[in-house]
Structures are given as structure tokens and as C-alpha cells.
Design a protein around this motif. Structure first.
Motif, short mmCIF file in Angstrom:
data_model
loop_
_atom_site.label_atom_id
_atom_site.label_comp_id
_atom_site.label_asym_id
_atom_site.label_seq_id
_atom_site.Cartn_x
_atom_site.Cartn_y
_atom_site.Cartn_z
N LEU A 185 43.03 45.63 41.27
CA LEU A 185 41.87 44.85 41.70
C LEU A 185 42.17 43.35 41.68
CD1 LEU A 185 40.54 47.59 41.62
CD2 LEU A 185 38.63 46.59 40.33
N GLN A 186 42.91 42.92 40.67
CA GLN A 186 43.29 41.51 40.63
C GLN A 186 44.19 41.14 41.80
OE1 GLN A 186 42.15 39.13 38.84
NE2 GLN A 186 41.22 40.08 37.04
N ASP A 187 45.13 42.01 42.15
CA ASP A 187 46.04 41.75 43.27
C ASP A 187 45.26 41.62 44.58
OD1 ASP A 187 48.17 41.78 41.57
OD2 ASP A 187 48.88 43.78 42.13
N ILE A 188 44.32 42.54 44.80
CA ILE A 188 43.52 42.50 46.04
C ILE A 188 42.66 41.23 46.08
CG2 ILE A 188 41.64 43.63 47.29
CD1 ILE A 188 42.84 46.31 46.21
N ALA A 220 43.28 38.38 44.69
CA ALA A 220 44.14 37.23 44.94
C ALA A 220 44.52 37.14 46.42
CB ALA A 220 45.40 37.33 44.08
N GLN A 221 44.78 38.28 47.04
CA GLN A 221 45.14 38.29 48.46
C GLN A 221 44.01 37.78 49.34
OE1 GLN A 221 46.14 42.39 49.19
NE2 GLN A 221 47.81 42.39 47.69
N ARG A 222 42.77 38.01 48.90
CA ARG A 222 41.60 37.70 49.72
C ARG A 222 40.87 36.43 49.30
NH1 ARG A 222 39.12 41.38 52.98
NH2 ARG A 222 40.23 43.32 53.39
N GLY A 223 41.39 35.74 48.30
CA GLY A 223 40.72 34.53 47.83
C GLY A 223 39.42 34.81 47.11
N LEU A 224 39.35 35.94 46.45
CA LEU A 224 38.16 36.34 45.68
C LEU A 224 38.46 36.25 44.20
CD1 LEU A 224 37.39 39.61 47.69
CD2 LEU A 224 36.38 37.36 48.08
N SER A 225 37.42 36.32 43.40
CA SER A 225 37.60 36.48 41.95
C SER A 225 37.02 37.82 41.54
CB SER A 225 36.94 35.35 41.17
OG SER A 225 35.53 35.38 41.33
N VAL A 226 37.65 38.48 40.58
CA VAL A 226 37.17 39.77 40.12
C VAL A 226 37.22 39.81 38.60
CG1 VAL A 226 39.45 40.88 40.29
CG2 VAL A 226 37.39 42.29 40.37
N THR A 227 36.19 40.39 38.02
CA THR A 227 36.12 40.56 36.57
C THR A 227 35.88 42.04 36.28
OG1 THR A 227 35.14 38.37 36.32
CG2 THR A 227 34.96 39.87 34.44
#
Length: 212
Positions: free
Chosen positions: A106-109, A111-118
């Protein structure tokens, strides 16, 4: 077809909460390359979770049962959403590896899309083996009655799994019509119920005899 499941324990369960944040923007005025769409990102994440289960097959299970878009609107690019993840596996070490893979993927995806995930833990239930003597009582009862059987780990959470942490516990499973359980449409056949209660009665009598 198997008539009786001799339950050896309950599998490990982990519930995670995922928050994905991008940028809300107008659907008609924002070019595709400039978007930070939280929902398209989450869709890729969820697809990745399905493929993750294949890496831990056949015991590994992943489910996304809830998804909520904040301030959703038909013509607004989703900027913030939350979804749930349900992980299951027979073994604690494997479910730990699954969770780590969830976080990495999820972190990799993101980063690829310019999003943040927690990713936050919500609830953990470790793999729970049932009492060996109680399981043997069930197994002996099935053997004596001659019913078709299989050893099985419970996929769902049951009261018995909680009780097993405090007292000797076992379970007896019977088939559901079409394999559908934990659903309003669940149904069982009278003959399967009869065989299941036969096993339960004989297992209880055997256990009671051991206690005397």
C-alpha cells in the motif's frame, strides 16, 4: 461429501483500518495526469490485496468489506477515503508476514500516485488451537459412528474460540447447503444435523467418562 468437521482450532484474524489521502478536485477541470485520486489509488491497493492472498494460498484470505469516501460527490475527484482489511491465516507467523506485505504494497502504490496512506491495527485474534483431549473425544466419536469426516480449522470467529483461552474446548462442524454459512440464507439438511448431534452427544459422554 464429508458429514462432520473435526475442528482443531480457530485461525488467526487481523483487522486493519486504512486511510488514503490525495487531493479533492473538480472532475471536469483537472487533467488526468495532475490528479491525486484517492479512490483510483485505493482500487489499485485493493487489487493488490487480492493478489496478496494468492501468495499465501490456500490458507491466506484477504477481504475489504467496508469503503467510505469522505464528502463524496458525483463530480468531485475523491480526496480522502477509508477502507477496512480483514486478514486470515491458520498460522500466526504467516498472518504477520501478510500484514507486513499489506503495509509495503500500500505504501508503494501511494508513493507511485502521490498519495498518503495510513494503516492502523483495529483488532487481532491469534491462532487458537483447541484442547487436544477434547478434539480426540470428537474424533473418537466420529470414528465409532463411521461418519465421513475431515479435520478442519475454523475460518470464522466463534464463542468457542474465546472460551478456548480459559477452558478445554472443541467444536463439531456439519455442512451447510451449498457451502454458504454465516449468511441469512444459510441452511442445513436434517440428516447432517442428526449426525452432528450424534457426534456431539458421544463426544460429551466420552469426555464425561474421562473426568470420572
Amino acid at each position: 461429501a464429508k458429514s462432520i468437521g473435526v475442528v482443531t482450532g480457530g485461525q488467526a484474524i487481523r483487522w486493519l483500518d486504512v486511510r488514503v489521502e490525495g487531493m479533492a478536485a473538480h472532475a471536469g477541470t483537472t487533467p488526468m495526469p495532475l490528479r491525486k485520486d484517492a479512490l483510483y489509488g485505493a482500487a489499485q491497493m485493493i487489487q493488490s490485496l487480492e493478489s496478496l492472498a494468492a501468495d499465501f494460498a490456500p490458507e491466506g484470505l484477504t477481504t475489504v468489506g467496508e469503503l467510505s469516501i469522505a464528502k463524496s460527490s458525483r463530480n468531485t475527484i475523491p480526496g480522502l477515503l477509508n477502507f477496512t482489511v480483514d486478514l486470515r491465516h491458520h498460522r500466526d507467523a504467516d498472518i504477520e508476514a501478510m500484514e507486513q506485505q499489506v503495509r509495503t504494497r500500500l505504501q508503494d502504490i501511494a508513493a507511485q500516485r502521490g498519495l498518503s496512506v495510513t494503516v492502523s491495527p483495529h483488532w487481532i485474534s491469534p491462532a487458537t488451537p483447541f484442547d487436544a483431549e477434547c478434539v480426540t473425544c470428537v474424533q473418537s466419536a466420529v470414528d465409532a459412528l463411521g461418519y465421513a469426516q475431515q479435520s478442519i480449522v475454523s475460518g470464522a470467529g466463534h464463542d468457542a474460540i474465546h472460551l478456548a483461552r480459559f477452558c478445554p474446548t472443541a467444536m463439531v462442524f456439519i455442512p451447510c447447503v451449498g457451502g454458504l454459512s454465516h449468511n441469512e440464507a444459510e441452511d442445513v439438511l436434517p440428516e447432517d444435523v442428526r449426525q452432528g448431534t450424534d457426534v456431539l452427544l458421544n463426544a460429551v459422554l466420552k469426555r464425561a467418562g474421562q473426568a470420572n
